[in-house]
Scaffold this motif. Structure first.
Motif, PDB file in Angstrom:
ATOM      1  N   ARG A 191       0.837  -1.214   0.000  1.00  8.50           N
ATOM      2  CA  ARG A 191       0.000   0.000   0.000  1.00  8.50           C
ATOM      3  C   ARG A 191       0.866   1.257   0.000  1.00  8.50           C
ATOM      4  N   ARG A 192       1.968   1.240   0.732  1.00 10.01           N
ATOM      5  CA  ARG A 192       2.858   2.410   0.731  1.00 10.01           C
ATOM      6  C   ARG A 192       3.392   2.671  -0.674  1.00 10.01           C
ATOM      7  N   LYS A 193       3.751   1.608  -1.371  1.00  5.35           N
ATOM      8  CA  LYS A 193       4.243   1.755  -2.743  1.00  5.35           C
ATOM      9  C   LYS A 193       3.161   2.341  -3.646  1.00  5.35           C
ATOM     10  N   SER A 194       1.938   1.832  -3.519  1.00  6.88           N
ATOM     11  CA  SER A 194       0.819   2.352  -4.302  1.00  6.88           C
ATOM     12  C   SER A 194       0.538   3.819  -3.983  1.00  6.88           C
ATOM     13  N   ASP A 195       0.538   4.145  -2.682  1.00  6.89           N
ATOM     14  CA  ASP A 195       0.261   5.524  -2.267  1.00  6.89           C
ATOM     15  C   ASP A 195       1.346   6.486  -2.721  1.00  6.89           C
ATOM     16  N   GLU A 196       2.583   6.019  -2.802  1.00  6.89           N
ATOM     17  CA  GLU A 196       3.651   6.883  -3.306  1.00  6.89           C
ATOM     18  C   GLU A 196       3.384   7.266  -4.755  1.00  6.89           C
ATOM     19  N   GLY A 197       2.899   6.319  -5.540  1.00 11.71           N
ATOM     20  CA  GLY A 197       2.541   6.633  -6.916  1.00 11.71           C
ATOM     21  C   GLY A 197       1.408   7.647  -6.993  1.00 11.71           C
ATOM     22  N   ILE A 198       0.429   7.512  -6.101  1.00  9.47           N
ATOM     23  CA  ILE A 198      -0.686   8.461  -6.067  1.00  9.47           C
ATOM     24  C   ILE A 198      -0.199   9.838  -5.617  1.00  9.47           C
ATOM     25  N   ALA A 199       0.671   9.866  -4.607  1.00 10.70           N
ATOM     26  CA  ALA A 199       1.211  11.148  -4.129  1.00 10.70           C
ATOM     27  C   ALA A 199       1.932  11.882  -5.252  1.00 10.70           C
ATOM     28  N   ARG A 200       2.643  11.152  -6.082  1.00 10.50           N
ATOM     29  CA  ARG A 200       3.336  11.789  -7.206  1.00 10.50           C
ATOM     30  C   ARG A 200       2.350  12.327  -8.240  1.00 10.50           C
ATOM     31  N   LYS A 201       1.251  11.625  -8.440  1.00 19.87           N
ATOM     32  CA  LYS A 201       0.195  12.143  -9.321  1.00 19.87           C
ATOM     33  C   LYS A 201      -0.331  13.485  -8.794  1.00 19.87           C
ATOM     34  N   ILE A 202      -0.544  13.533  -7.480  1.00 20.18           N
ATOM     35  CA  ILE A 202      -1.048  14.767  -6.856  1.00 20.18           C
ATOM     36  C   ILE A 202      -0.079  15.912  -7.116  1.00 20.18           C
ATOM     37  N   GLU A 203       1.199  15.664  -6.947  1.00 20.38           N
ATOM     38  CA  GLU A 203       2.211  16.712  -7.099  1.00 20.38           C
ATOM     39  C   GLU A 203       2.389  17.146  -8.553  1.00 20.38           C
ATOM     40  N   ARG A 204       2.235  16.209  -9.490  1.00 22.04           N
ATOM     41  CA  ARG A 204       2.475  16.526 -10.899  1.00 22.04           C
ATOM     42  C   ARG A 204       1.312  17.272 -11.546  1.00 22.04           C
ATOM     43  N   ASN A 205       0.090  16.825 -11.241  1.00 22.78           N
ATOM     44  CA  ASN A 205      -1.077  17.374 -11.943  1.00 22.78           C
ATOM     45  C   ASN A 205      -2.290  17.208 -11.041  1.00 22.78           C
ATOM     46  N   PHE A 206      -2.516  18.185 -10.188  1.00 25.16           N
ATOM     47  CA  PHE A 206      -3.534  18.050  -9.146  1.00 25.16           C
ATOM     48  C   PHE A 206      -4.931  17.910  -9.735  1.00 25.16           C
ATOM     49  N   GLU A 207      -5.282  18.746 -10.713  1.00 23.50           N
ATOM     50  CA  GLU A 207      -6.625  18.650 -11.288  1.00 23.50           C
ATOM     51  C   GLU A 207      -6.820  17.305 -11.988  1.00 23.50           C
ATOM     52  N   GLY A 208      -5.778  16.821 -12.673  1.00 24.34           N
ATOM     53  CA  GLY A 208      -5.857  15.504 -13.292  1.00 24.34           C
ATOM     54  C   GLY A 208      -6.021  14.416 -12.251  1.00 24.34           C
ATOM     55  N   PHE A 209      -5.357  14.583 -11.109  1.00 21.25           N
ATOM     56  CA  PHE A 209      -5.501  13.622 -10.022  1.00 21.25           C
ATOM     57  C   PHE A 209      -6.936  13.591  -9.506  1.00 21.25           C
ATOM     58  N   ILE A 210      -7.556  14.767  -9.330  1.00 23.08           N
ATOM     59  CA  ILE A 210      -8.942  14.805  -8.840  1.00 23.08           C
ATOM     60  C   ILE A 210      -9.853  14.018  -9.784  1.00 23.08           C
ATOM     61  N   ASP A 211      -9.660  14.194 -11.097  1.00 25.31           N
ATOM     62  CA  ASP A 211     -10.447  13.415 -12.065  1.00 25.31           C
ATOM     63  C   ASP A 211     -10.207  11.919 -11.876  1.00 25.31           C
ATOM     64  N   PHE A 212      -8.935  11.551 -11.748  1.00 19.92           N
ATOM     65  CA  PHE A 212      -8.575  10.144 -11.535  1.00 19.92           C
ATOM     66  C   PHE A 212      -9.209   9.600 -10.256  1.00 19.92           C
ATOM     67  N   TRP A 213      -9.146  10.375  -9.175  1.00 19.19           N
ATOM     68  CA  TRP A 213      -9.623   9.927  -7.873  1.00 19.19           C
ATOM     69  C   TRP A 213     -11.110   9.610  -7.906  1.00 19.19           C
ATOM     70  N   TYR A 214     -11.893  10.502  -8.498  1.00 20.95           N
ATOM     71  CA  TYR A 214     -13.338  10.318  -8.495  1.00 20.95           C
ATOM     72  C   TYR A 214     -13.833   9.418  -9.625  1.00 20.95           C
ATOM     73  N   ASP A 215     -12.918   8.925 -10.452  1.00 23.52           N
ATOM     74  CA  ASP A 215     -13.264   7.899 -11.427  1.00 23.52           C
ATOM     75  C   ASP A 215     -13.242   6.502 -10.818  1.00 23.52           C
ATOM     76  N   GLN A 216     -12.812   6.382  -9.569  1.00 23.02           N
ATOM     77  CA  GLN A 216     -12.802   5.080  -8.911  1.00 23.02           C
ATOM     78  C   GLN A 216     -14.234   4.575  -8.702  1.00 23.02           C
ATOM     79  N   PRO A 217     -14.453   3.258  -8.826  1.00 24.65           N
ATOM     80  CA  PRO A 217     -15.816   2.715  -8.700  1.00 24.65           C
ATOM     81  C   PRO A 217     -16.524   3.083  -7.396  1.00 24.65           C
ATOM     82  N   LEU A 218     -15.762   3.204  -6.296  1.00 25.14           N
ATOM     83  CA  LEU A 218     -16.418   3.497  -5.019  1.00 25.14           C
ATOM     84  C   LEU A 218     -17.065   4.879  -4.991  1.00 25.14           C
TER      85      LEU A 218
END
Length: 265
Positions: A131-158
């Motif tokens: 999970r730490r490895k996965s979250d590190e990838g997500i953290a980098r998404k946040i830092e690189r392109n925050f608005e793109g990350f928000i789109d990615f985050w809310y595209d999750q099935p949950l």
């Protein structure tokens, strides 16, 4: 040792019983303001901004090891300062994980606990490392392109039911107000991979606990069943037609469940 940054605001008469609200990742204490206003006749609400969210900054040099539990202990200290008697505790998702740890470690601070769409953590170090490895990838998404990350985050099935909800655009706009740097640090420091497992501690619980899950949030339906099986003095409530954000999707029903739980247990 790094100080744990928290920001707390109160809503209502401070002489009334207290109810503490803990928000999820990307959120802030103000997410709970509509509930706090509707509860003003009965409770003084304590709205917490967790580290990296809202008005609570997060140290750039914070060490992941121990940060989760130091956050729990910092919250316990603030709650003791603000409340002379036991509080009701409500936590959603990330705030639910922190809230559950807080209630299990400091049960005398609380009379009742409501945990929404959350878990006691991951059982094994192997799971936490992945999970730490996965979250590190997500953290980098946040830092690189925050608005793109928000789109990615809310595209999750949950979050599928939230995306079709009338309030989604408002929620999305609020989330985009966060600090990408702070949120990335928060994920690295408070993510599920950096918290202890509390599965075993559930068995010793004697606090009344209500676990709430959305019917369509399959992962957390399964976790909710397991938590209720492990945890004495708990019950599980399903919210039909809802996903992970059941308190946003069905706020009136969630408020009614909280009040019923406070009154009847």
């Amino acid at each position: 040792m790094t100080t744990i940054p928290l920001h707390l605001a109160t809503v209502g008469d401070p002489s009334l019983p207290k109810i503490v609200f803990l928000h999820g990742f990307l959120g802030s204490g103000s997410d709970w303001l509509p509930f706090a206003r509707k509860l003003e006749a009965r409770f003084c609400s304590i709205l917490v901004d967790l580290p990296g969210h809202g008005e609570a900054a997060i140290p750039a040099d914070g060490e992941a090891d121990g940060f989760f539990m130091r956050t729990v202990e910092a919250l316990a200290g603030e709650i003791r300062r603000l409340s002379a008697g036991p509080c009701v505790l409500v936590g959603y998702s990330m705030g639910g994980r922190i809230g559950l740890a807080l209630a299990l470690r400091h049960p005398k601070l609380f009379s009742k606990v409501v945990i929404v769409s959350s878990s006691p953590g991951l059982r094994t170090e192997e799971e936490r490392a992945a999970r730490r490895k996965s979250d590190e990838g997500i953290a980098r998404k946040i830092e690189r392109n925050f608005e793109g990350f928000i789109d990615f985050w809310y595209d999750q099935p949950l979050f599928a039911t939230l995306k079709s909800h009338a309030l989604f655009r408002e929620v999305e706009a609020q989330r985009k107000q966060g600090s990408p740097q702070n949120l990335a640090r928060a994920l690295r420091l408070l993510g599920t991979g950096n918290q202890p497992s509390f599965w075993r501690e559930l068995a010793g619980n004697r606090l009344p606990m209500l676990f709430c899950v959305g019917e369509k949030d399959t992962k957390y339906v399964q976790i909710g069943h397991r938590m209720a099986e492990h945890c004495p003095e708990s019950r599980l409530e399903f919210f039909e037609g809802c996903g992970h954000t059941l308190h946003i999707e069905e706020p009136e029903r969630f408020l009614a469940s909280m009040e019923r739980f406070a009154d009847q247990w």
